[in-house]
Design an enzyme around this catalytic site. Sequence first.
Site, PDB file in Angstrom:
ATOM      1  N   TRP A  37       6.319   5.604  -0.581  1.00  0.00           N
ATOM      2  CA  TRP A  37       5.525   6.452   0.313  1.00  0.00           C
ATOM      3  C   TRP A  37       5.979   6.178   1.747  1.00  0.00           C
ATOM      4  O   TRP A  37       6.046   5.024   2.169  1.00  0.00           O
ATOM      5  CB  TRP A  37       4.050   6.109   0.131  1.00  0.00           C
ATOM      6  CG  TRP A  37       3.110   6.868   0.985  1.00  0.00           C
ATOM      7  CD1 TRP A  37       3.080   8.220   1.203  1.00  0.00           C
ATOM      8  CD2 TRP A  37       2.013   6.329   1.725  1.00  0.00           C
ATOM      9  NE1 TRP A  37       2.039   8.549   2.025  1.00  0.00           N
ATOM     10  CE2 TRP A  37       1.361   7.403   2.368  1.00  0.00           C
ATOM     11  CE3 TRP A  37       1.512   5.037   1.914  1.00  0.00           C
ATOM     12  CZ2 TRP A  37       0.254   7.235   3.175  1.00  0.00           C
ATOM     13  CZ3 TRP A  37       0.410   4.868   2.708  1.00  0.00           C
ATOM     14  CH2 TRP A  37      -0.216   5.957   3.331  1.00  0.00           C
TER      15      TRP A  37
ATOM     16  N   ASP B  83      -0.423  -1.930  -3.895  1.00  0.00           N
ATOM     17  CA  ASP B  83      -1.120  -0.824  -3.236  1.00  0.00           C
ATOM     18  C   ASP B  83      -1.731   0.064  -4.319  1.00  0.00           C
ATOM     19  O   ASP B  83      -1.016   0.575  -5.181  1.00  0.00           O
ATOM     20  CB  ASP B  83      -0.095  -0.030  -2.405  1.00  0.00           C
ATOM     21  CG  ASP B  83      -0.725   1.156  -1.687  1.00  0.00           C
ATOM     22  OD1 ASP B  83      -1.964   1.271  -1.688  1.00  0.00           O
ATOM     23  OD2 ASP B  83       0.035   1.972  -1.131  1.00  0.00           O
TER      24      ASP B  83
HETATM   25  C1  LIG Z   1       0.661   5.155  -1.930  1.00  0.00           C
HETATM   26  C2  LIG Z   1      -0.438   5.315  -0.947  1.00  0.00           C
HETATM   27  N1  LIG Z   1      -0.994   4.231  -0.419  1.00  0.00           N
HETATM   28  C3  LIG Z   1      -1.986   4.315   0.467  1.00  0.00           C
HETATM   29  C4  LIG Z   1      -2.488   5.521   0.880  1.00  0.00           C
HETATM   30  C5  LIG Z   1      -3.577   5.443   1.914  1.00  0.00           C
HETATM   31  O1  LIG Z   1      -4.445   6.448   2.043  1.00  0.00           O
HETATM   32  P1  LIG Z   1      -5.643   6.449   3.086  1.00  0.00           P
HETATM   33  O2  LIG Z   1      -5.281   5.634   4.265  1.00  0.00           O
HETATM   34  O3  LIG Z   1      -5.832   7.872   3.385  1.00  0.00           O
HETATM   35  O4  LIG Z   1      -6.815   5.850   2.351  1.00  0.00           O
HETATM   36  C6  LIG Z   1      -1.917   6.701   0.368  1.00  0.00           C
HETATM   37  C7  LIG Z   1      -2.357   8.022   0.809  1.00  0.00           C
HETATM   38  O5  LIG Z   1      -1.720   9.021   0.662  1.00  0.00           O
HETATM   39  C8  LIG Z   1      -0.876   6.592  -0.579  1.00  0.00           C
HETATM   40  O6  LIG Z   1      -0.305   7.660  -1.129  1.00  0.00           O
END
Ligand SMILES: Cc1ncc(COP(=O)(O)O)c(C=O)c1O
Length: 397
Positions: A130, A211
């Site tokens: 990501w 994560d």
């Molecule tokens: C792999 C991954 N980790 C963490 C997040 C964190 O999301 P948020 O900060 O919106 O809770 C996302 C959101 O798209 C994600 O795809």
Amino acid sequence: MFERLERAPDDPILGLMAAFRADSDPKKVDLGVGVFRDAKGDTPVLDCVRKAEQAILARQTSKTYVAPAGNAGFNQAMERLVFGSEHPVFGAERIRSIQGPGGCGALRLGAELVRLAAPQSTVHVSTPTWANHVPLMTGTGLQLARYPYYEPARGTINFGAMCQALEALPAGDVVLLHASCHNPTGADLSREQWQELVPLFRRKHLLPYIDMAYQGLGTGQEEDAFGIRLFAAELPEVLVAVSCSKNFGLYRERVGVLHVVTDSAAVGLAALSHEVRVARSIYSMPPDHGAAIVHEILGNEALRDSWTRELQGMRERINGLRRQLVVQLREACPARDFGFIAQQRGMFSLLGLSVDEVKRIRAQQHVYMTDDSRINIAGLRAENIEYFARAVAQVLG
Ligand SMILES: Cc1ncc(COP(=O)(O)O)c(C=O)c1O
């Protein structure tokens, strides 16, 4: 002072969202931004969330500060959700948690803890990962490197190459893993692969940083947390960053949590004391509302049952779309095998188009996806899935 600044590059996802909004073609399909969409294309407020909000609003008498570590009841409820209520980390007091502003906030808190404890260590992310993992880790000053993960030709993990790369890392380095629903590939580690990684992490003294942004949206609430539970039971230290944005539909409320699993209770308390200081130095206290909602849902049997059903509905929609998409693509482009899409989990898959093909499908067919050809499966609908498959066929020639 600010005249010295040059304009920063545009965020590709935000640019894609703006281009989609500006496109007036009624056939347009948005597979870009990573939010769940229902059969009508909406991202609704869950029923259980609405009810929890009503209960909270009726009861709330103050908006005073919570605490730098957030809502203690929420943190504890998340520990049980993520690790399961019987996990050995609880008896041994090996876990401490701090609420964060979203999964991103939690990821950053964990990275800051690593920087405080071992500023020389490198964080290794999967290829690909990501995009926001990179600034969240390197923004702390930590070094970043990549390990091989995805094999585009087969649509699966190249586990051999991954293990070989991890074997070569120095002790004390950090390896960022996705618990489930890998973003952007949808290709997850199997149970056997998680099990194989345990002795490698132990032997090489690597710190797993897991994560989890999609618990319950892959195979199931318990199944999606398998790797976390295994690693926490078998390894001395694990960091786990969790987001409630997707599985509770609380994107804009910014709610997440960082779980720090340590070898002993005393080490955990020391780590938490640093996390509290880190939080104070960035935003002081996390926002309350989203955590209060999750706490309410997880602590109330009827709301929790309702959430479990709604989450199951989201998961089944995604997995059903994956199967339908494979059927449609098989018909539209018989020469190319897209069967991997049905084997993968979560909202994303990489179609395997070139940047040029992605640009053409956008310009000619009004189909929007990121340049790496990541598609948000939940952006598809019964009405446009065939159109989408034909658009892919057309662009592939
Ligand atoms: C792999 C991954 N980790 C963490 C997040 C964190 O999301 P948020 O900060 O919106 O809770 C996302 C959101 O798209 C994600 O795809």
